[in-house]
Scaffold this motif. Structure first.
Motif, PDB file in Angstrom:
ATOM      1  N   GLY A   5      44.952  43.290  52.428  1.00 33.24           N
ATOM      2  CA  GLY A   5      45.496  44.469  51.769  1.00 33.24           C
ATOM      3  C   GLY A   5      44.823  44.847  50.463  1.00 33.24           C
ATOM      4  N   PRO A   6      45.564  45.539  49.596  1.00 35.22           N
ATOM      5  CA  PRO A   6      45.001  46.061  48.353  1.00 35.22           C
ATOM      6  C   PRO A   6      44.407  44.998  47.431  1.00 35.22           C
ATOM      7  N   GLU A   7      45.020  43.830  47.373  1.00 35.53           N
ATOM      8  CA  GLU A   7      44.489  42.760  46.520  1.00 35.53           C
ATOM      9  C   GLU A   7      43.072  42.383  46.944  1.00 35.53           C
ATOM     10  N   GLY A   8      42.855  42.201  48.232  1.00 36.73           N
ATOM     11  CA  GLY A   8      41.533  41.866  48.745  1.00 36.73           C
ATOM     12  C   GLY A   8      40.542  42.997  48.543  1.00 36.73           C
ATOM     13  N   TRP A   9      41.029  44.238  48.679  1.00 31.14           N
ATOM     14  CA  TRP A   9      40.160  45.397  48.441  1.00 31.14           C
ATOM     15  C   TRP A   9      39.665  45.404  46.997  1.00 31.14           C
ATOM     16  N   LEU A  10      40.596  45.209  46.029  1.00 32.80           N
ATOM     17  CA  LEU A  10      40.199  45.228  44.621  1.00 32.80           C
ATOM     18  C   LEU A  10      39.279  44.056  44.309  1.00 32.80           C
ATOM     19  N   MET A  11      39.545  42.885  44.882  1.00 28.69           N
ATOM     20  CA  MET A  11      38.670  41.728  44.698  1.00 28.69           C
ATOM     21  C   MET A  11      37.256  42.073  45.150  1.00 28.69           C
ATOM     22  N   GLY A  12      37.137  42.627  46.345  1.00 29.80           N
ATOM     23  CA  GLY A  12      35.830  42.981  46.879  1.00 29.80           C
ATOM     24  C   GLY A  12      35.137  44.036  46.037  1.00 29.80           C
ATOM     25  N   LEU A  13      35.891  45.023  45.586  1.00 24.88           N
ATOM     26  CA  LEU A  13      35.332  46.093  44.770  1.00 24.88           C
ATOM     27  C   LEU A  13      34.703  45.531  43.495  1.00 24.88           C
ATOM     28  N   LEU A  14      35.432  44.641  42.827  1.00 19.03           N
ATOM     29  CA  LEU A  14      34.939  44.050  41.577  1.00 19.03           C
ATOM     30  C   LEU A  14      33.835  43.032  41.830  1.00 19.03           C
ATOM     31  N   ALA A  15      34.024  42.181  42.837  1.00 17.68           N
ATOM     32  CA  ALA A  15      33.035  41.129  43.132  1.00 17.68           C
ATOM     33  C   ALA A  15      31.698  41.725  43.557  1.00 17.68           C
ATOM     34  N   ASP A  16      31.746  42.824  44.269  1.00 19.19           N
ATOM     35  CA  ASP A  16      30.516  43.444  44.761  1.00 19.19           C
ATOM     36  C   ASP A  16      29.889  44.412  43.767  1.00 19.19           C
ATOM     37  N   SER A  17      30.498  44.576  42.593  1.00 23.77           N
ATOM     38  CA  SER A  17      29.997  45.540  41.605  1.00 23.77           C
ATOM     39  C   SER A  17      28.698  45.092  40.945  1.00 23.77           C
ATOM     40  N   GLY A  18      28.445  43.782  40.935  1.00 28.05           N
ATOM     41  CA  GLY A  18      27.254  43.264  40.269  1.00 28.05           C
ATOM     42  C   GLY A  18      27.390  43.204  38.757  1.00 28.05           C
ATOM     43  N   SER A  19      28.620  43.333  38.253  1.00 27.21           N
ATOM     44  CA  SER A  19      28.832  43.283  36.805  1.00 27.21           C
ATOM     45  C   SER A  19      28.493  41.904  36.267  1.00 27.21           C
ATOM     46  N   ARG A  20      27.627  41.869  35.269  1.00 33.38           N
ATOM     47  CA  ARG A  20      27.249  40.605  34.633  1.00 33.38           C
ATOM     48  C   ARG A  20      28.255  40.190  33.561  1.00 33.38           C
ATOM     49  N   GLU A  21      29.306  40.989  33.373  1.00 31.86           N
ATOM     50  CA  GLU A  21      30.370  40.625  32.436  1.00 31.86           C
ATOM     51  C   GLU A  21      31.419  39.743  33.093  1.00 31.86           C
ATOM     52  N   ILE A  22      31.588  39.865  34.419  1.00 33.94           N
ATOM     53  CA  ILE A  22      32.619  39.116  35.133  1.00 33.94           C
ATOM     54  C   ILE A  22      32.170  37.671  35.337  1.00 33.94           C
ATOM     55  N   ASP A  43      49.862  26.891  45.372  1.00 30.29           N
ATOM     56  CA  ASP A  43      51.304  26.730  45.213  1.00 30.29           C
ATOM     57  C   ASP A  43      52.021  27.983  45.720  1.00 30.29           C
ATOM     58  N   PRO A  44      52.788  27.890  46.799  1.00 26.07           N
ATOM     59  CA  PRO A  44      53.470  29.066  47.336  1.00 26.07           C
ATOM     60  C   PRO A  44      54.413  29.729  46.323  1.00 26.07           C
ATOM     61  N   ALA A  45      54.965  28.943  45.403  1.00 26.73           N
ATOM     62  CA  ALA A  45      55.867  29.515  44.399  1.00 26.73           C
ATOM     63  C   ALA A  45      55.113  30.342  43.363  1.00 26.73           C
ATOM     64  N   ASP A  46      53.787  30.193  43.310  1.00 25.55           N
ATOM     65  CA  ASP A  46      52.973  30.884  42.309  1.00 25.55           C
ATOM     66  C   ASP A  46      52.193  32.054  42.915  1.00 25.55           C
ATOM     67  N   ARG A  47      52.476  32.370  44.153  1.00 29.28           N
ATOM     68  CA  ARG A  47      51.738  33.442  44.829  1.00 29.28           C
ATOM     69  C   ARG A  47      52.413  34.784  44.590  1.00 29.28           C
ATOM     70  N   ARG A  48      51.638  35.707  44.135  1.00 35.34           N
ATOM     71  CA  ARG A  48      52.025  37.108  43.998  1.00 35.34           C
ATOM     72  C   ARG A  48      50.820  37.905  44.453  1.00 35.34           C
ATOM     73  N   ASN A  49      50.869  39.195  44.329  1.00 35.19           N
ATOM     74  CA  ASN A  49      49.721  40.016  44.677  1.00 35.19           C
ATOM     75  C   ASN A  49      49.080  40.544  43.408  1.00 35.19           C
TER      76      ASN A  49
END
Length: 133
Positions: free
Chosen positions: A82-99, A110-116
């Motif tokens: 979903g959207p979380e994976g889309w945003l991850m891919g968008l940022l990861a594939d940007s080539g930003s040398r700041e990230i 930890d399942p109790a620590d999972r959110r989106n």
């Protein structure tokens, strides 16, 4: 990276992504509650992220931001659904040398620590928390 510049960065990436439509800041999409964020249509559905900043200790917003770049870091190849994976891919594939790193919250052990959402850490020590709304 400061939240206003991150918002502009994410918006620019979203506006050029063929998988996204109607990309806008949360403010421009009518959200008066969250000062920074991104609204976009993915697969015909609304997706919204609030951007919350963790600034570098001692950062002074009255002076221009110092941009710190580092080596491109290999980021996790896994993508959440979903959207979380889309945003991850968008940022990861940007080539930003700041990230420096990106953590996907829904993939935490930890399942109790999972959110989106994501934690985006930058080479200057700042972080952006991109919380799915």
């Amino acid at each position: 990276m400061r939240p206003a510049r991150f918002q502009d960065f994410a918006l620019q990436l979203a506006q050029t992504d063929p998988n996204a439509g109607a990309a806008a800041t949360l403010k421009d999409a009518g959200d008066k509650k969250h000062p920074y964020g991104l609204a976009v249509k993915l697969g015909g559905r609304d997706a919204r992220f609030q951007f919350i900043a963790y600034s570098v200790p001692g950062d002074n917003f009255d002076v221009p931001e110092t941009v710190v770049e580092g080596d491109l870091v290999p980021l996790d190849e896994r993508r959440a659904e979903g959207p979380e994976g889309w945003l991850m891919g968008l940022l990861a594939d940007s080539g930003s040398r700041e990230i420096a790193t990106i953590e996907q919250w829904s993939l935490r052990e930890d399942p109790a620590d999972r959110r989106n959402g994501l934690t985006v850490e930058f080479h200057d020590g700042s972080k952006i928390y991109a919380r799915a709304l």
